[in-house]
Design a protein around this motif. Structure first.
Motif: not given
Length: 169
Positions: A71-78, A120-129, A137-148
């Motif tokens: 994801g870090s290498k694909r940031t400009a695409d997103l 930020l993209t690398a951290a976000s893409v990792a969290a999405l994965n 196992a659960s749909k109630a996972l929550e992604i939070t706290g993304i920040r520089l």
């Protein structure tokens, strides 16, 4: 005498009301680094599957780490107005903590513009994965706290976030 309104500041990514990519041709090429974080909160059943190694999709932490690097290498695409820059180094750490899965991503470059969006993209893409790998196992996972967390280099200088968190927000 009437108050004179403050002049509207020039928008960097818009000119004459139209979006544009900022021209960085004349900016100095410098070494730049940025680190970002993200959290994935885990419901009990997702945590149990992760800890027991019974997740049907495999190891979410390893997949998330690889996805963050990619994801870090694909940031400009997103990110529409983000410059494509050479990512000269990236490190993504994905660990199971008391508060859930904690992700940090550090990205480095030597370029005329920064790598904050890449981190930020690398951290976000990792969290999405992590979410994708554990959603069975659960749909109630929550992604939070993304920040520089920090950045170095460039005209605006260094930045360090207040009290970097070590536990889930």
């Amino acid at each position: 005498m009437a108050d004179t309104p403050e002049p509207t500041p020039e928008l960097t990514h818009f000119r004459n009301g139209l979006p544009r990519m900022v021209d960085v041709t004349d900016k100095a090429i410098t070494t730049r680094t940025a680190t970002a974080e993200a959290w994935v909160r885990l419901p009990a059943e997702a945590r149990a599957a992760l800890e027991a190694g019974t997740n049907p999709k495999g190891d979410p932490l390893t997949v998330a780490r690889l996805a963050g690097l990619a994801g870090s290498k694909r940031t400009a695409d997103l990110i529409l107005l983000c410059h494509p820059i050479p990512v000269t180094g990236a490190d993504v750490q994905v660990t199971l903590e008391d508060g859930g899965v904690y992700i940090t991503a550090t990205v480095r470059t030597t370029a005329p513009t920064g790598v904050e969006m890449e981190a930020l993209t690398a951290a976000s893409v990792a969290a999405l994965n992590v979410y994708d790998m554990l959603k069975a196992a659960s749909k109630a996972l929550e992604i939070t706290g993304i920040r520089l967390l920090s950045k170095t280099g460039g005209k605006s200088g260094d930045y360090l976030a207040e009290a970097a968190q070590t536990q889930s927000p």
